[in-house]
Scaffold this motif. Structure first.
Motif, PDB file in Angstrom:
ATOM      1  N   LEU A 159       4.824   5.244   7.487  1.00 47.88           N
ATOM      2  CA  LEU A 159       4.450   4.677   6.199  1.00 47.88           C
ATOM      3  C   LEU A 159       3.187   3.831   6.330  1.00 47.88           C
ATOM      4  CD1 LEU A 159       5.008   3.769   3.302  1.00 47.88           C
ATOM      5  CD2 LEU A 159       6.402   1.953   4.232  1.00 47.88           C
ATOM      6  N   PHE A 160       3.197   2.975   7.324  1.00 44.80           N
ATOM      7  CA  PHE A 160       2.094   2.067   7.544  1.00 44.80           C
ATOM      8  C   PHE A 160       0.797   2.817   7.809  1.00 44.80           C
ATOM      9  CE2 PHE A 160       1.669  -2.328   7.755  1.00 44.80           C
ATOM     10  CZ  PHE A 160       0.611  -2.640   8.593  1.00 44.80           C
ATOM     11  N   LEU A 161       0.870   3.781   8.690  1.00 45.73           N
ATOM     12  CA  LEU A 161      -0.316   4.527   9.073  1.00 45.73           C
ATOM     13  C   LEU A 161      -0.879   5.291   7.888  1.00 45.73           C
ATOM     14  CD1 LEU A 161      -1.800   4.793  11.732  1.00 45.73           C
ATOM     15  CD2 LEU A 161      -0.615   6.942  12.125  1.00 45.73           C
ATOM     16  N   ASP A 162       0.025   5.905   7.116  1.00 39.94           N
ATOM     17  CA  ASP A 162      -0.413   6.650   5.950  1.00 39.94           C
ATOM     18  C   ASP A 162      -1.057   5.721   4.932  1.00 39.94           C
ATOM     19  OD1 ASP A 162       1.189   8.684   3.399  1.00 39.94           O
ATOM     20  OD2 ASP A 162      -0.779   8.856   4.343  1.00 39.94           O
ATOM     21  N   ALA A 163      -0.467   4.531   4.772  1.00 37.38           N
ATOM     22  CA  ALA A 163      -0.971   3.590   3.775  1.00 37.38           C
ATOM     23  C   ALA A 163      -2.379   3.124   4.117  1.00 37.38           C
ATOM     24  CB  ALA A 163      -0.037   2.396   3.664  1.00 37.38           C
TER      25      ALA A 163
ATOM     26  N   TYR B  36       6.331   2.973  10.966  1.00 36.08           N
ATOM     27  CA  TYR B  36       4.983   3.336  11.372  1.00 36.08           C
ATOM     28  C   TYR B  36       4.373   4.451  10.537  1.00 36.08           C
ATOM     29  CZ  TYR B  36       1.195   2.850  14.667  1.00 36.08           C
ATOM     30  OH  TYR B  36      -0.011   2.563  15.238  1.00 36.08           O
TER      31      TYR B  36
ATOM     32  N   GLY C  94      -4.524   6.353   8.064  1.00 35.89           N
ATOM     33  CA  GLY C  94      -4.617   6.843   9.440  1.00 35.89           C
ATOM     34  C   GLY C  94      -4.000   8.210   9.637  1.00 35.89           C
TER      35      GLY C  94
ATOM     36  N   LEU D  19       5.207  17.327  14.331  1.00 38.76           N
ATOM     37  CA  LEU D  19       5.779  16.932  15.622  1.00 38.76           C
ATOM     38  C   LEU D  19       6.658  15.711  15.437  1.00 38.76           C
ATOM     39  CD1 LEU D  19       2.520  17.173  17.740  1.00 38.76           C
ATOM     40  CD2 LEU D  19       4.343  18.871  17.594  1.00 38.76           C
ATOM     41  N   LEU D  20       7.878  15.793  15.901  1.00 38.83           N
ATOM     42  CA  LEU D  20       8.790  14.656  15.767  1.00 38.83           C
ATOM     43  C   LEU D  20       8.550  13.619  16.856  1.00 38.83           C
ATOM     44  CD1 LEU D  20      12.064  16.384  14.670  1.00 38.83           C
ATOM     45  CD2 LEU D  20      10.712  14.743  13.388  1.00 38.83           C
TER      46      LEU D  20
ATOM     47  N   LYS E  51      -0.893  11.287   8.668  1.00 34.80           N
ATOM     48  CA  LYS E  51       0.556  11.360   8.581  1.00 34.80           C
ATOM     49  C   LYS E  51       1.137  11.762   9.930  1.00 34.80           C
ATOM     50  CE  LYS E  51       1.741  12.536   3.773  1.00 34.80           C
ATOM     51  NZ  LYS E  51       2.274  11.410   3.199  1.00 34.80           N
ATOM     52  N   VAL E  52       2.037  10.937  10.427  1.00 36.67           N
ATOM     53  CA  VAL E  52       2.759  11.310  11.638  1.00 36.67           C
ATOM     54  C   VAL E  52       4.240  11.286  11.344  1.00 36.67           C
ATOM     55  CG1 VAL E  52       1.040  10.428  13.246  1.00 36.67           C
ATOM     56  CG2 VAL E  52       2.846   8.932  12.445  1.00 36.67           C
ATOM     57  N   SER E  53       5.001  11.937  12.175  1.00 32.50           N
ATOM     58  CA  SER E  53       6.452  11.898  12.073  1.00 32.50           C
ATOM     59  C   SER E  53       7.011  11.197  13.290  1.00 32.50           C
ATOM     60  CB  SER E  53       7.021  13.317  12.034  1.00 32.50           C
ATOM     61  OG  SER E  53       6.611  13.984  10.884  1.00 32.50           O
ATOM     62  N   VAL E  54       8.060  10.431  13.077  1.00 31.40           N
ATOM     63  CA  VAL E  54       8.732   9.790  14.204  1.00 31.40           C
ATOM     64  C   VAL E  54      10.198  10.200  14.138  1.00 31.40           C
ATOM     65  CG1 VAL E  54       9.374   7.615  15.248  1.00 31.40           C
ATOM     66  CG2 VAL E  54       7.165   7.844  14.154  1.00 31.40           C
TER      67      VAL E  54
ATOM     68  N   PRO F 250       5.636  11.535  18.043  1.00 34.51           N
ATOM     69  CA  PRO F 250       4.261  11.272  17.630  1.00 34.51           C
ATOM     70  C   PRO F 250       3.298  11.400  18.809  1.00 34.51           C
ATOM     71  CG  PRO F 250       5.606   9.279  17.502  1.00 34.51           C
ATOM     72  CD  PRO F 250       6.520  10.385  17.815  1.00 34.51           C
TER      73      PRO F 250
ATOM     74  N   ARG G 231       9.523  19.358  13.128  1.00 32.86           N
ATOM     75  CA  ARG G 231      10.046  18.900  11.846  1.00 32.86           C
ATOM     76  C   ARG G 231      10.074  20.021  10.827  1.00 32.86           C
ATOM     77  NH1 ARG G 231       8.493  13.346   9.058  1.00 32.86           N
ATOM     78  NH2 ARG G 231       9.876  13.499   7.275  1.00 32.86           N
TER      79      ARG G 231
ATOM     80  N   THR H  98       1.673   5.559  -1.949  1.00 31.68           N
ATOM     81  CA  THR H  98       1.553   6.870  -1.301  1.00 31.68           C
ATOM     82  C   THR H  98       2.718   7.765  -1.691  1.00 31.68           C
ATOM     83  OG1 THR H  98       2.851   6.278   0.623  1.00 31.68           O
ATOM     84  CG2 THR H  98       0.506   5.800   0.710  1.00 31.68           C
TER      85      THR H  98
ATOM     86  N   LEU I 230       0.835  -1.198   0.000  1.00 30.44           N
ATOM     87  CA  LEU I 230       0.000   0.000   0.000  1.00 30.44           C
ATOM     88  C   LEU I 230       0.869   1.247   0.000  1.00 30.44           C
ATOM     89  CD1 LEU I 230      -2.790  -0.927   2.569  1.00 30.44           C
ATOM     90  CD2 LEU I 230      -3.075  -0.496   0.134  1.00 30.44           C
TER      91      LEU I 230
END
Lengths: 176, 675, 163
Positions: B373-377, B371, B380, C98-99, B382-385, C101, C48, A26, A22
C-alpha cells in the motif's frame, strides 16, 4: 537519547498516516502494465472470418489501438459503441484480439453488435494474451509508431474513457 | 419504532460520552471531586444506552424487520435463528455497534469494579475511554448507521450467504472484538498514567487483568478464525498471511509483549516507559486493523464492503487517537524514571529481550501487510507480499524467542546466574535433542522445518516443566509430603504462565509438523477406485444426491482403512446453493487428535476444461483431494491451552485485592516481599 | 549460536521450498515427472493469482490461474530453472505477480527493516547496560543490619529458592 527514542513513535506514525491517506486514493486491484515502453511481444494469430489476422509485424508505423475482447465477456459489450465510433472516425486503426473464444461464437457476437476491427487475431488458448500481460478482458492498448506498448486501459472503453483517456494519449503519441 | 428507539439511544450515548470525556478529565486536573464523580454514572449510562441500541437492532434481526436497511442487506427470513442473531455482527454497521457495546461495557466494568482505584486515575481512565467512544459513536451515527430505514420495505432480505452460516464463524468476530476493545482499557490506563505523570506498581497491577482478558479473547478469536478456515474453506490450510488475518495478529504480538512488560513494571518498577508505549501501540494496532478492513485500501478476501469516505473518517480517528497519545508519550515519557535496576543477565533483561523480539515480529507483519500500500501510494510501483516473505522473515524470529522463553522464567530478578540456569535446563535441552534425533530417525515427515519446530517445542515444554518442578520444590522435598500443599499455595498466575507457555509449545509442534508433514493426494476417481495416502487407504464407494434446507448436493462415500482395519467413513459433499448461485465444498474431516484425515470433493470432471469433457468416462469421474494432516489439531489445542492459562491467571487473588505498597520500615522488608 | 547461524540459511531455503496445500490444482494438470511437479507446486506458491484477492495460483479456481499453472509446467518441461520461470512471468506481469517481493532499493526497507530493528534494539540495550554498570545494592539501614546480624547468628537455615 531518551528524547529521541520517545519521539520516534510519533514520527513513525506520522509517516504511516501520510501513507494511509495517500493510499485511500489508490485502487488496490488496478495493475499497471509491465510492458509499458517495451516493444510489442512477438506473436502471430490466425484470422477470424474474412478479415486478415494479426501479428506484431502489423503494429508500428502509426499509432494503433489493440483491443482484447471475447464473446463471453459481458463488460465487452459496453465498449463496442465507443470502439465502433473510433473506428468509423478513422482516427487510428482499431485491431482486435479475440481471447479464449470459439470462432463461431465470436463471429455471431460481432455480427450482432457490430465489428469495429480492421484486423482480428483469434487467441484460442490465451497464450498470446499472457505474453501481453493481459489479466482480464476487456483490455485496450495503444501502440506507438515504433511498435512499442505505450498505454494500457483495463476495463471497458466507454465514450467517457475514450474522450478523457484514450484520445488525448493518441494525440500525444502522434505528436512525438 | 424500535429502530428509532435504537437510533435515539445511540445519540444519547454520544452526548453522555462527550460529557464523560470532558468533565472528569477537567475534574482530575483541578481536583474537583464532584466533576470526577460524574465518570461513574456516565459510564454506566453510556453502556445502558448502547446496550439498548444493540437490543433494538437484535430485535429487528430476530423478528426479520426488513424496514431497516441493515437487516435487509444481511438477513433473510429463512435463516436459522442462531444465524439471524449472529448475522447482526457479520456486516460493517452491526459489527461497529458490537465494538462500541464492548467499549462501553469495559468502561462500565471499570466504573463498577474499580473501587480500589484512586479517584483521579479512575476519572482520567473513564474520560479517555469516553473519548474513544465519542469517536466511534460519531463514526456510527454519521457514516454507518445501522438504523437507516429501507423504503419501500422489501418482502425479504438478501443476506443468505451459506458459508457465513457456521457456528465457528459466528463467534469469531465477538471474540476478536473483545480482544481489540479490551486493549482499549490498557490504552486508557496508559494515557491516564501519562497525564498523571506517574507509573507505579499499583498501576501495573490494575492494568494486568484487563489486558489478560483482551489477550485471552484475542487468542481464542484468532484460533477460531483459523480453525474455521481450515474446516470450512476446503483449502487444507489455516493461515494465509492475508492482510485481515495479519490485522488481528499484530495486536496479539504486541499485547503479549505488553502482558510481559507489565509484570516487570509491577514487580521491579522498571520498563515503565516501554510498558506504556506497548499499551499505546497495541490498541493503535487494533485501530489500524479496523481501518484496513473497512476502508478498501487493501485487497483481501475478508474485507467488508468498502467505502473510502468511511476510510477517511477512521483515518481521522486514528490520527487523533494514536497521534494524540503518541505525542503525549513523547512529551511525558522521559519523566517516567524507573528505579529498579537490573544486571545484563537477569529476568528483567530476559523480558526486555522478549519485548524486543515480539516487537520485531509485530513490525515484520506490519511491514509485510502495509508495504504494498505504502509503496503504491508514493508511486513506487506495485509489489505483492505473500507467505514466502513471512516465512523468510517472521519464522526465523520465533527461534530465538522460544529459546529465550525457556530460559527466562528460571532467571532470577535483578541479577541471575546464566550458567547455573542453563545447567538446570540440561534435561530440557536433552529432550530437545532427543526429539530432533527421533524425528529425523522416525521420518515423521516434514523435513528440516518439522525437526526444528519439534525440537523447539520440546525445549519449551521441558523448560516450562522444569520451572514448575522447581517451584513446587520437587527437587528438594521430593514427591509426596508437602507437594500438594505447595501446589495449592502456588499462585494462580504461576500456573497460568506454565499453562500458557506449555500451550504455545503444543501449538508450535502442531504448526511445524503439519506445515512440513502434510501429505496431499489429488486424483480423479470413479466409484470403486482406491487411494493410498500416508498408510491409510480410501475406497471411493460412489456418490448420492442429497437435499438440504437451501441446497442440493452430491455426497460422496469413502471408506477409510488402515492395515486392513476399518478406520472411518468420510462423506464430503459438493453443495449447490441455487439462490446465491454458489457451489461450496463441504469438507469431511476425521481426527484422532494426532492427525486429521481431510477429504474434499471437487468437480465432476476428471479432465481440465480444454480436454474432452464429453467423454463418457469423464462424467463419472470426480476430482478428489485427500490430505493427511499430522498434528494439525494440536495447533488449536495449544491455543486453547494458552487461553485457559490466561483465564487461570485472571483468577489469581492478587489481581483482585490490589497491589501492596512498599514501605521502608525496619520490619517492613518482609511484608513488602510478600508481593 | 554459531551453529544456528549455519543452520539459518538452510532453514530459510527449506522453508522457502515448503509447498503448501493447493485448492485448485487439477489432476491432469500435473506433470508425470515428480521432481518437475514438485518444483511446479513450490513455484505455484510463489505466484499470485492476479484476478483474485490474495490467493496463489495453486489455490485459485480462476481461469487465468489455471492457464498460469499450465504455463509454469510448460516452462519447466522446456528446461527453465525456477528463477527463469519466475522471471518469465515477472516480465509479463510485473513484480506484482511475485509473492516474494524482489530485492531492489525500493524494497530494502521491507527486507531489512525487521533485522535492522532487532540489531539496532540489541545494540541500544547493550550500550545502555554498559553505561549503567552493575546495579549497586542499596545500603542497609541500621535496623536491617541488626536483623541480619541476628539471623546470621542463628543456626544456618536452608537457602531459599531463587525467586
Amino acid at each position: 537519547m531518551r528524547r529521541i527514542l520517545t519521539i520516534l513513535p510519533i514520527v513513525a506514525f506520522a509517516a504511516l498516516a501520510g501513507g494511509l491517506a495517500l493510499g485511500l486514493g489508490t485502487q488496490p486491484d488496478r495493475l499497471p502494465s509491465a510492458l509499458i515502453d517495451q516493444p510489442v511481444p512477438v506473436f502471430g494469430l490466425p484470422p477470424l472470418g474474412a478479415k486478415p489476422g494479426l501479428a506484431q509485424t502489423d503494429l508500428g508505423g502509426r499509432v494503433i489501438l489493440v483491443n482484447f475482447f471475447a464473446s463471453w465477456c459481458a463488460p465487452c459489450r459496453l465498449e463496442q459503441p465507443a470502439l465502433a465510433q473510433l473506428a468509423a472516425s478513422g482516427r487510428v486503426p482499431v485491431y482486435g484480439i479475440d481471447y479464449k473464444d470459439k470462432p463461431e461464437d465470436a463471429l455471431r457476437w460481432l455480427t450482432s453488435l457490430g465489428d469495429p476491427y480492421g484486423r482480428i487475431g483469434i487467441d484460442r488458448d490465451g497464450r498470446v494474451a499472457i505474453d501481453w500481460g493481459v489479466y482480464g478482458v476487456p483490455e485496450t492498448y495503444l501502440i506507438d509508431r515504433a511498435g512499442r506498448v505505450r498505454y494500457r486501459y483495463a476495463g471497458p472503453v466507454t465514450a467517457q474513457i475514450l474522450t478523457d483517456e484514450i484520445l488525448p494519449r493518441i494525440a500525444a503519441l502522434e505528436r512525438s | 419504532m424500535i429502530g428509532e428507539v435504537g437510533h435515539f439511544a445511540l445519540v444519547l450515548a454520544l452526548v453522555v460520552a462527550v460529557v464523560q470525556a470532558g468533565l472528569p478529565l477537567a475534574g482530575a486536573t483541578r481536583g474537583n471531586a464532584a466533576w470526577m464523580a460524574v465518570a461513574r454514572p456516565a459510564a454506566l449510562l453510556q453502556f445502558g444506552c448502547v446496550a439498548l441500541a444493540f437490543a433494538a437492532l437484535m430485535h429487528a434481526y430476530v423478528t426479520s424487520d426488513f424496514s431497516l436497511r441493515n437487516v435487509v442487506e444481511n438477513s433473510h427470513s429463512a435463516k436459522p435463528l442462531l444465524y439471524k442473531i449472529t448475522g447482526l455482527w457479520s456486516n460493517h454497521e452491526g459489527s461497529m455497534l458490537l465494538w462500541v457495546l464492548m467499549l462501553t461495557g469495559f468502561g462500565a466494568a471499570v466504573a463498577l469494579f474499580g473501587e480500589n482505584l484512586p479517584m483521579a486515575l479512575k476519572a482520567r481512565v473513564l474520560a479517555v475511554q469516553a473519548m474513544i467512544g465519542v469517536g466511534f459513536l460519531g463514526f456510527i451515527l454519521f457514516t454507518s448507521n445501522p438504523f437507516a430505514r429501507a423504503f419501500p420495505v422489501p418482502p425479504d432480505g438478501q443476506g443468505l450467504n451459506p458459508i457465513l452460516q457456521d457456528p465457528g464463524l459466528a463467534f469469531h468476530p465477538p471474540m476478536l472484538y473483545l480482544g481489540y476493545v479490551g486493549f482499549s482499557m490498557a490504552f486508557s490506563f496508559a494515557v491516564a498514567a501519562l497525564l498523571e505523570g506517574r507509573v507505579d506498581a499499583a498501576w501495573a497491577r490494575w492494568v494486568r487483568p484487563w489486558t489478560l482478558v483482551a489477550w485471552c479473547a484475542l487468542t481464542l478469536g484468532i484460533a477460531l478464525g483459523s480453525w474455521w478456515a481450515y474446516y470450512e474453506l476446503g483449502w487444507g490450510g489455516w493461515w494465509a498471511w492475508d492482510p485481515v488475518e495479519n490485522a488481528s495478529f499484530m495486536p496479539w504480538l504486541a499485547g503479549t509483549a505488553l502482558l510481559h512488560s507489565a509484570i516487570v513494571a509491577e514487580k521491579r518498577d522498571a520498563l515503565k516507559s516501554w510498558t506504556i508505549l506497548l499499551a499505546l501501540v497495541t490498541f493503535a494496532l487494533s485501530l489500524i486493523g479496523t481501518f484496513l478492513v473497512r476502508s478498501g485500501v487493501l485487497s483481501s478476501v475478508h474485507a467488508f464492503a468498502v467505502d473510502p469516505t468511511r476510510g477517511a473518517y477512521i483515518l481521522g480517528l486514528l490520527v487523533v487517537v494514536i497521534g494524540g497519545s503518541l505525542t503525549l508519550y513523547a512529551v511525558r515519557a522521559p519523566a517516567l524514571n524507573p528505579t529498579g535496576q537490573f544486571a545484563p543477565i537477569s529476568r528483567e533483561s530476559g523480558l526486555v529481550l522478549n519485548n524486543l523480539l515480539l516487537s520485531t515480529a509485530a513490525l515484520t507483519v506490519f511491514l509485510g501487510t502495509l508495504y504494498p500500500l505504502f509503496l503504491d501510494a508514493v508511486g513506487g510501483g506495485k509489489v505483492s507480499v505473500g507467505a514466502p516473505y513471512y516465512n523468510a522473515t517472521f519464522v526465523p524470529l520465533m527461534v530465538p524467542l522460544v529459546a529465550v522463553m525457556g530460559v527466562g522464567p528460571l532467571l532470577s530478578w535483578k541479577r541471575a546466574d546464566l550458567a547455573g540456569v542453563l545447567l538446570r535446563l540440561r534435561l530440557a535441552a536433552g529432550l530437545a535433542v532427543a526429539v530432533a534425533v527421533g524425528t529425523l530417525w522416525g521420518h515423521v515427515g516434514g523435513g528440516g522445518f518439522a525437526v526444528l519446530g519439534l525440537a523447539l517445542a520440546a525445549w519449551l515444554l521441558g523448560a516450562t516443566v522444569t520451572e514448575l518442578v522447581e517451584r513446587l520444590g520437587l527437587r528438594r522435598g521430593g514427591v509426596g509430603g508437602g507437594i500438594l500443599a505447595r501446589a495449592r499455595h502456588l499462585p494462580r498466575s504461576a500456573w497460568g504462565m506454565t499453562l500458557a507457555h506449555a500451550g504455545l509449545a503444543v501449538s508450535i509442534a502442531g504448526i511445524s509438523v503439519s506445515a512440513g508433514g502434510q501429505v496431499e493426494h489429488i486424483a480423479a476417481m470413479h466409484p470403486g477406485d482406491q487411494a493410498e495416502v500416508a498408510g491409510y487407504v480410501w475406497r471411493f464407494d460412489g456418490t448420492e444426491p442429497v437435499t438440504g434446507p437451501n441446497y442440493t448436493a452430491d455426497r460422496a462415500h469413502f471408506t477409510v482403512s488402515r492395515n486392513g482395519r476399518f478406520v472411518a467413513e468420510q462423506m464430503p459433499e459438493l453443495r449447490r446453493y441455487p439462490l446465491q448461485g454458489m457451489t461450496v465444498a463441504d469438507v469431511a474431516i476425521h481426527t484422532n487428535g494426532l492427525a486429521d484425515l481431510y477429504v474434499v470433493l471437487g468437480d465432476k470432471r476428471g479432465t481440465s476444461p480444454e480436454a474432452a469433457p464429453d467423454a463418457a468416462q469423464a462424467t463419472s469421474d470426480w476430482v478428489v483431494r485427500i490430505y493427511y494432516n499430522p498434528l494439525v489439531p494440536w495447533i488449536w489445542f495449544g491455543a486453547g491451552i494458552m487461553a485457559f492459562g490466561g483465564i487461570v491467571s485472571l483468577t489469581d487473588r492478587r489481581l483482585r485485592i490490589g497491589a501492596p505498597v512498599r514501605r521502608r520500615h525496619p520490619a517492613g522488608a518482609a511484608e513488602a516481599a510478600g508481593a | 549460536m554459531r551453529r544456528l547461524h549455519a543452520l539459518l540459511p538452510a532453514l530459510i531455503v527449506a522453508l522457502a521450498m515448503t509447498a503448501g496445500p493447493a485448492r485448485a490444482v487439477l489432476p491432469d494438470e500435473r506433470l508425470a515427472d515428480p521432481v518437475l511437479e514438485a518444483r511446479a507446486r513450490s513455484l505455484g506458491q510463489e505466484l499470485r493469482c492476479l484476478v483474485c484477492q490474495n490467493e496463489t495460483i495453486d489455490d485459485s479456481n480462476a481461469d487465468l490461474a489455471h492457464d498460469l499453472r499450465v504455463l509454469v509446467r510448460q516452462r519447466l518441461t522446456a528446461g527453465d530453472t525456477d528463477p527463469q520461470v519466475l522471471a518469465y512471468l515477472q516480465r509479463r506481469y510485473g513484480d506484482f505477480v511475485l509473492l516474494r517481493p524482489p530485492m531492489k532499493p525500493v524494497t530494502w526497507l521491507l527486507w531489512f527493516g525487521p533485522a535492522g530493528l532487532l540489531i539496532g534494539g540489541l545494540g541500544y540495550l547493550v550500550l545502555a547496560a554498559r553505561r549503567r554498570g552493575a546495579p549497586e545494592p542499596m545500603p542497609l539501614t541500621a535496623g536491617e543490619q541488626r536483623r541480619l546480624d541476628a539471623l546470621l547468628a542463628e543456626a544456618p537455615a536452608q537457602r531459599p529458592a531463587n525467586h
